[in-house]
Motif scaffolding. Sequence first.
Motif, mmCIF file in Angstrom:
data_model
loop_
_atom_site.group_PDB
_atom_site.id
_atom_site.type_symbol
_atom_site.label_atom_id
_atom_site.label_comp_id
_atom_site.label_asym_id
_atom_site.label_seq_id
_atom_site.Cartn_x
_atom_site.Cartn_y
_atom_site.Cartn_z
ATOM 1 N N LEU A 49 45.647 29.563 48.549
ATOM 2 C CA LEU A 49 44.310 28.915 48.014
ATOM 3 C C LEU A 49 44.039 29.278 46.941
ATOM 4 O O LEU A 49 42.773 28.452 46.541
ATOM 5 N N LEU A 50 43.133 30.446 47.012
ATOM 6 C CA LEU A 50 43.007 30.522 45.712
ATOM 7 C C LEU A 50 43.026 30.094 44.079
ATOM 8 O O LEU A 50 42.082 29.576 43.572
ATOM 9 N N GLU A 51 44.461 30.028 44.093
ATOM 10 C CA GLU A 51 44.885 28.792 43.404
ATOM 11 C C GLU A 51 44.218 27.919 43.351
ATOM 12 O O GLU A 51 44.470 26.965 42.277
ATOM 13 N N PHE A 52 44.896 27.025 44.029
ATOM 14 C CA PHE A 52 44.112 25.527 44.671
ATOM 15 C C PHE A 52 42.706 25.677 43.658
ATOM 16 O O PHE A 52 42.635 24.696 43.905
ATOM 17 N N LEU A 53 41.874 26.139 45.164
ATOM 18 C CA LEU A 53 40.387 26.190 44.507
ATOM 19 C C LEU A 53 40.154 26.737 42.620
ATOM 20 O O LEU A 53 39.070 25.846 42.225
ATOM 21 N N ILE A 56 41.008 22.828 40.885
ATOM 22 C CA ILE A 56 40.070 22.283 41.306
ATOM 23 C C ILE A 56 38.582 22.433 40.591
ATOM 24 O O ILE A 56 38.213 21.864 40.167
ATOM 25 N N PHE A 57 37.972 24.036 40.273
ATOM 26 C CA PHE A 57 36.494 24.052 40.360
ATOM 27 C C PHE A 57 36.795 24.357 38.722
ATOM 28 O O PHE A 57 35.591 24.279 37.946
ATOM 29 N N LEU A 58 37.989 25.383 38.491
ATOM 30 C CA LEU A 58 37.696 25.940 36.668
ATOM 31 C C LEU A 58 37.985 24.774 35.723
ATOM 32 O O LEU A 58 37.682 24.242 34.455
ATOM 33 N N ASN A 59 38.208 23.350 36.019
ATOM 34 C CA ASN A 59 38.228 22.205 35.369
ATOM 35 C C ASN A 59 37.189 21.376 35.225
ATOM 36 O O ASN A 59 38.082 20.308 35.900
ATOM 37 N N TYR A 60 36.232 21.771 35.540
ATOM 38 C CA TYR A 60 35.001 20.992 36.109
ATOM 39 C C TYR A 60 35.120 20.071 35.046
ATOM 40 O O TYR A 60 34.603 18.719 35.293
ATOM 41 N N ARG A 61 35.635 20.076 33.799
ATOM 42 C CA ARG A 61 35.133 19.519 33.101
ATOM 43 C C ARG A 61 35.453 18.054 32.694
ATOM 44 O O ARG A 61 35.658 17.118 32.364
ATOM 45 N N ARG A 62 37.281 17.821 33.898
ATOM 46 C CA ARG A 62 37.950 16.846 34.247
ATOM 47 C C ARG A 62 36.729 15.515 35.038
ATOM 48 O O ARG A 62 37.100 15.094 35.823
ATOM 49 N N ALA A 245 43.043 17.427 42.862
ATOM 50 C CA ALA A 245 43.809 18.654 42.253
ATOM 51 C C ALA A 245 44.561 17.896 41.227
ATOM 52 O O ALA A 245 44.982 18.159 39.753
ATOM 53 N N ASN A 246 45.582 15.989 41.600
ATOM 54 C CA ASN A 246 46.479 16.130 40.800
ATOM 55 C C ASN A 246 45.436 15.331 39.610
ATOM 56 O O ASN A 246 46.392 15.853 38.171
ATOM 57 N N TYR A 247 44.500 15.146 39.230
ATOM 58 C CA TYR A 247 43.706 14.516 38.524
ATOM 59 C C TYR A 247 43.210 15.835 37.041
ATOM 60 O O TYR A 247 43.461 15.365 36.505
ATOM 61 N N VAL A 248 42.404 16.949 37.916
ATOM 62 C CA VAL A 248 41.742 17.731 37.332
ATOM 63 C C VAL A 248 42.770 18.673 36.293
ATOM 64 O O VAL A 248 42.513 19.167 35.580
ATOM 65 N N ARG A 249 44.220 18.872 37.135
ATOM 66 C CA ARG A 249 44.912 20.152 36.584
ATOM 67 C C ARG A 249 46.127 19.513 35.818
ATOM 68 O O ARG A 249 47.091 20.048 35.061
ATOM 69 N N GLU A 250 45.931 18.003 35.829
ATOM 70 C CA GLU A 250 46.633 17.338 34.942
ATOM 71 C C GLU A 250 46.254 16.741 33.831
ATOM 72 O O GLU A 250 46.028 15.376 33.195
ATOM 73 N N GLU A 251 45.599 17.812 32.890
ATOM 74 C CA GLU A 251 45.316 16.919 31.059
ATOM 75 C C GLU A 251 46.342 16.366 30.035
ATOM 76 O O GLU A 251 46.237 15.379 29.245
#
Length: 662
Positions: A49-53, A56-62, A245-251
């Motif tokens: 759960l923490l990994e998922f959150l 999402i939140f640490l990739n706020y630049r996306r 999650a798909n969007y923000v984790r994949e640059e």
Amino acid sequence: MLTASLCYPEYYGLPRTAFMAIVYVSASVSVLAFFYMLRLRLKARGIGLLEFLKIIFLNYRRWPGLLYDFITHRRLLSQRSASGAAHAVLMYSLLLSLIGTLLVAASQYSELITGTPIFCGSLYLFYTFVMDVTAWALFISSVTAVVFAYRRREIIQRSSLTADIIYLLSFSLLSITGAMIESYRINALYGTSFGYIAFNAYLLRGLRLSWEAYAAVYIFHLELAFALIAFIPMTSIFHPLIAVANYVREERPTGELTKPFDLMSVMQSGSFEVQVGINRTSDIKGFYALELEACQNCYRCQDVCPAHLAGRPLSPTTLISSLQREINRDAPIWDFISEDTIWSCTTCGACVKACPVYIRHTDYIVDARRALVMNMKLDERKNALLLSMSSYDNSFGMSNDNRNSWLSEAGLKKASEIRMVENLLWIGCMGSFDPEARDIVRNFVEILRKAGVIDSYAYLGEEETCCGDPARRLGEESKFQDLAIKNIEIFKKYGVKTIVTICPHGFNTFKNEYPKIDGSFSGIKVKHYVEVIKELIDAGRIKPEASKEVFVIHDPCYLSRHNGIVEPQRSIIRSFAELREPRRSGGNTFCCGAGGSNYWYEVPEKTKISHIRFRELQDTGASSIVVLCPFCNAMLNDASAVLSDGKVKVKDIAEVVNESIK
């Protein structure tokens, strides 16, 4: 009565303390249940759960790009606009309902702290009207969504379809009960004074709810809303969060494939026990598995897939939904996916760009190809391609001796003669061994000569090999990385500052994939030759003369869709001739059929992809088709010969520009 004293009557007619307790206890239970169920669903995929959150939140630049997509709903509205509009209305209705709830909460806190509520006066009347409209929008859009879901019943599991329908109908029930609550309050307090604003209260005035019925509806509405929130992770309605999650984790750029292992590290460790590709559903793990669950079988990927439209055995929708359906059992993917399905893909990226939940279909397809390569399940043509690359380091199976030696006669210097190379002209396998593609190189070199900049360019000659794109797209990752490592060492040897490519596939590979092989490569600029031509025109070094010819541009997938280079070619043509646009152009271009190594093999199809594209270009009435890729040049020339007896000319942009310079 339009005064500041007119405020939202949240607990009108109800014991305030008791009902506030019910609200906050229910809200707390709902939030706790939501995160508990979220944890269970993620745990099933091996994700914390923490990994998922954090993702999402640490990739706020996306987030800005994500918010833009949500606000515009552009991916949903570009294809199947009716269902897209229904989805947009549903999402905006829920968003407006959330804003209304937050206003009520803020007003309560303000009243408790300062003694003065804030949801009053004009704001209250305005948002009352908004919520009345929202109630009907939510009702209609949720019912419409049920219809669209039912129409996809053949591809959706029955249990999932039933749950989706119940969940969506609950939104309708939520809107009805909300309207009933408002009707009771407004009619009891103000009668029909605000009929034109609180029109739901006016429409439902005939219900004449008793106090007991009003209290029961209030509690039902409240608990239904919190239950819908709590159960989000256990339904397919969870797909928006997976999409986030798909969007923000994949640059990764869409033109960049995954890197399943690092060849240098493997060779140094001496351990070759690495998983390559997906043979079984159990090979799909973590976020790679969760990503599949975002799919709602909307068919937008299928609508734009050139392989599907050509009658090949590939539907991106069916592929993803099949993996999604079978993901929970350990089974060979070949039990439900044919090898021809996997080889049908041209890796054009149209499906990825169209997907509203950011699934990267090509990742699964190329990983399946990697498994086939590892298991040596290749036909004669694919084996021949890999043998050529293994024996000769090029895709044509020809010796590199004296490769492109004719360029010295054209005035281009060889890298070994000047040692330090400012601009390296990468010829590529097609430019080196295909006669038509060689003409592209000749025309571009002539442009450089006429512009007076040829002395700042050099070529590698026999030291040039394949960039590795065909090997990687075919699924031979080891050969790709081997070629990339060798090429990068050559670039370092000559101190290359800029690489200019003739081929969009080489351009994409150098720009997006080589930096992941060796981080030092990111210091080298990579340009496609159309960018150089545009720069030369802008600088006044070449001046194309006006032409009466009418052109249409075919945008290569790996240049325009994957890398966003759309304007240079249009600016060039418009500077001296008339340009017409086909139905699908720029970032929404249609594939020529050669990508994904398809140029070297065939799969069953009803119509050639190149023929579909040629007809689209021909329908513009242009006399010549402008291409910017040696593979597109070959595919569309063949199509022109069959469909127009060669009457519609296919010309590379370097040829067009060179001919226009007098």
